[in-house]
Design a protein around this motif. Structure first.
Motif, short mmCIF file in Angstrom:
data_model
loop_
_atom_site.label_atom_id
_atom_site.label_comp_id
_atom_site.label_asym_id
_atom_site.label_seq_id
_atom_site.Cartn_x
_atom_site.Cartn_y
_atom_site.Cartn_z
N LYS A 265 0.81 -1.22 0.00
CA LYS A 265 0.00 0.00 0.00
C LYS A 265 0.84 1.27 0.00
O LYS A 265 0.28 2.37 -0.12
N ALA A 266 2.13 1.15 0.17
CA ALA A 266 2.96 2.33 0.45
C ALA A 266 2.81 3.43 -0.58
O ALA A 266 2.46 4.57 -0.26
N ASN A 267 3.10 3.14 -1.85
CA ASN A 267 3.06 4.14 -2.92
C ASN A 267 3.87 5.39 -2.54
O ASN A 267 3.51 6.51 -2.87
N ASP A 268 4.97 5.14 -1.85
CA ASP A 268 5.84 6.23 -1.44
C ASP A 268 7.22 5.62 -1.23
O ASP A 268 7.39 4.66 -0.47
N SER A 269 8.23 6.20 -1.89
CA SER A 269 9.57 5.60 -1.85
C SER A 269 10.15 5.58 -0.44
O SER A 269 10.83 4.63 -0.04
N ARG A 270 9.84 6.63 0.34
CA ARG A 270 10.38 6.68 1.69
C ARG A 270 9.74 5.63 2.59
O ARG A 270 10.43 4.98 3.39
N ILE A 271 8.43 5.46 2.47
CA ILE A 271 7.76 4.41 3.25
C ILE A 271 8.24 3.04 2.80
O ILE A 271 8.45 2.13 3.61
N SER A 272 8.43 2.88 1.50
CA SER A 272 8.92 1.60 0.99
C SER A 272 10.29 1.25 1.56
O SER A 272 10.55 0.08 1.90
N ARG A 273 11.16 2.24 1.69
CA ARG A 273 12.48 1.99 2.28
C ARG A 273 12.35 1.57 3.75
O ARG A 273 13.05 0.66 4.21
N LEU A 274 11.45 2.24 4.45
CA LEU A 274 11.22 1.87 5.85
C LEU A 274 10.70 0.43 5.96
O LEU A 274 11.12 -0.32 6.86
N VAL A 275 9.83 0.05 5.05
CA VAL A 275 9.28 -1.31 5.07
C VAL A 275 10.37 -2.34 4.80
O VAL A 275 10.45 -3.38 5.46
N VAL A 276 11.24 -2.05 3.84
CA VAL A 276 12.34 -2.99 3.53
C VAL A 276 13.24 -3.16 4.74
O VAL A 276 13.63 -4.29 5.10
N GLU A 277 13.60 -2.06 5.39
CA GLU A 277 14.45 -2.15 6.58
C GLU A 277 13.75 -2.92 7.69
O GLU A 277 14.37 -3.73 8.39
N ALA A 278 12.45 -2.67 7.87
CA ALA A 278 11.70 -3.37 8.91
C ALA A 278 11.62 -4.87 8.65
O ALA A 278 11.76 -5.68 9.56
N LYS A 279 11.43 -5.24 7.39
CA LYS A 279 11.35 -6.66 7.06
C LYS A 279 12.69 -7.36 7.29
O LYS A 279 12.72 -8.54 7.66
N ASN A 280 13.79 -6.65 7.11
CA ASN A 280 15.09 -7.22 7.45
C ASN A 280 15.19 -7.48 8.95
O ASN A 280 15.70 -8.52 9.39
N GLU A 281 14.68 -6.54 9.74
CA GLU A 281 14.69 -6.73 11.20
C GLU A 281 13.78 -7.89 11.60
O GLU A 281 14.12 -8.67 12.50
N ILE A 282 12.65 -8.03 10.95
CA ILE A 282 11.73 -9.13 11.26
C ILE A 282 12.37 -10.47 10.94
O ILE A 282 12.19 -11.45 11.68
N GLU A 283 13.12 -10.54 9.85
CA GLU A 283 13.81 -11.78 9.51
C GLU A 283 14.83 -12.15 10.58
O GLU A 283 14.96 -13.31 10.96
N ARG A 284 15.54 -11.14 11.10
CA ARG A 284 16.49 -11.41 12.18
C ARG A 284 15.74 -11.84 13.45
O ARG A 284 16.22 -12.72 14.17
N LEU A 285 14.60 -11.23 13.70
CA LEU A 285 13.77 -11.67 14.83
C LEU A 285 13.40 -13.15 14.68
O LEU A 285 13.48 -13.92 15.64
#
Length: 293
Positions: A265-285
């Motif tokens: 749903k992001a449709n925003d490059s900045r939100i998309s970057r935040l989501v990518v970083e968050a998903k990396n953290e979730i994978e480490r979790l």
């Protein structure tokens, strides 16, 4: 406080006749599985040792290895008289029944071997009392649990750091969400104005913006994500004897689901970057939670 499923402990109880040593090792597993390995002929110990191990863990594969060793003989190696008689009797049969010439001597007996008992050999006849076996197992399990606790403390620090990163991503996406709608409203207004000249239909523009806002609405995902992070932190505060690994694993799955939706749903490059970083953290979790009891 959480506990890791990885641990090791070793303890021994020494008596006059010998020593019993117990090693305890544990690794991660979906449930609790206890494996007890004892010297041959002493399988009667397994039931009590398994129950003892099961009382100290809730999840993980836990292996107990029991070894016995007889005490060294202060006088050195001792003569195995039964073995000597057996060898001499065989030599007599060779001479009397098969006509083999010659007489056995010390040199030939030593070449045959096995006429001396070696002191302190693992698996010798020493059989410890069950109380000593249980004491060694208890001490080994105590050390294993201590290591699992230390590993759990390190996991706790790592997990909390990743949760803080997720909170930052959620807050960042929440701050950026209204701005992208206002940006899209201006873009639509300018595009329609260019096409319609002075005949801009404000009602139609409002309906289009409402439709876009509905498709891009991410407040529910942000609320649920923040709720999952808070629940995760609450489980980290649970009593150490309360196994929370499976519940943490479920929350990781839910966080993954919410951030996948946020990305769509992001449709925003900045939100998309935040989501990518968050998903990396979730994978480490996810990787770390696999080792939480």
């Amino acid at each position: 406080m959480i506990r890791s499923m990885t641990g090791y402990g070793s303890a021994a109880v020494a008596r006059k006749d010998g020593t019993v040593t117990v090693e305890a090792r544990s690794v991660n597993s979906r449930g609790l599985r206890v494996v007890v390995k004892v010297p041959p002929g002493l399988e009667r110990w397994e039931v009590e040792l398994r129950a003892l191990a099961e009382s100290r863990a809730r999840r993980g594969r836990l292996d107990l290895f029991v070894r016995t060793e007889s005490a060294p003989d202060a006088g050195g190696a001792s003569l195995d008289e039964a073995r000597v008689r057996e060898v001499l009797s065989a030599c007599a049969r060779l001479r009397d029944e098969f006509g083999v010439a010659g007489e056995p001597d010390i040199a030939s007996l030593l070449r045959v071997g096995g006429i001396f008992r070696r002191p302190g050999v693992e698996g010798a006849e020493f059989v410890p009392e069950m109380d000593d076996v249980k004491q060694a197992a208890t001490d080994a399990l105590d050390l294993l649990v201590e290591m699992r606790d230390r590993e759990g403390a390190r996991l706790d620090v790592d997990l909390r750091g990743r949760l803080a990163a997720l909170r930052k991503a959620i807050d960042g996406a929440e701050a950026l969400a209204p701005e992208r709608l206002e940006r899209e409203r201006r873009r639509l207004r300018d595009a329609i104005a260019d096409l319609a000249g002075n005949g801009l239909d404000e009602d139609r523009l409002a309906r289009e913006i409402a439709l876009i806002a509905d498709r891009w609405e991410i407040s529910e995902e942000l609320v649920r994500s923040r709720s999952h992070v808070e629940a995760f932190e609450e489980f980290l505060e649970a009593p150490i004897d309360d196994p929370v690994g499976r519940r943490l694993g479920f929350l990781v799955q839910e966080l993954q689901r919410e951030f996948n939706t946020l990305g769509a749903k992001a449709n925003d490059s900045r939100i998309s970057r935040l989501v990518v970083e968050a998903k990396n953290e979730i994978e480490r979790l996810r990787e770390q939670v696999e080792n939480v009891e």
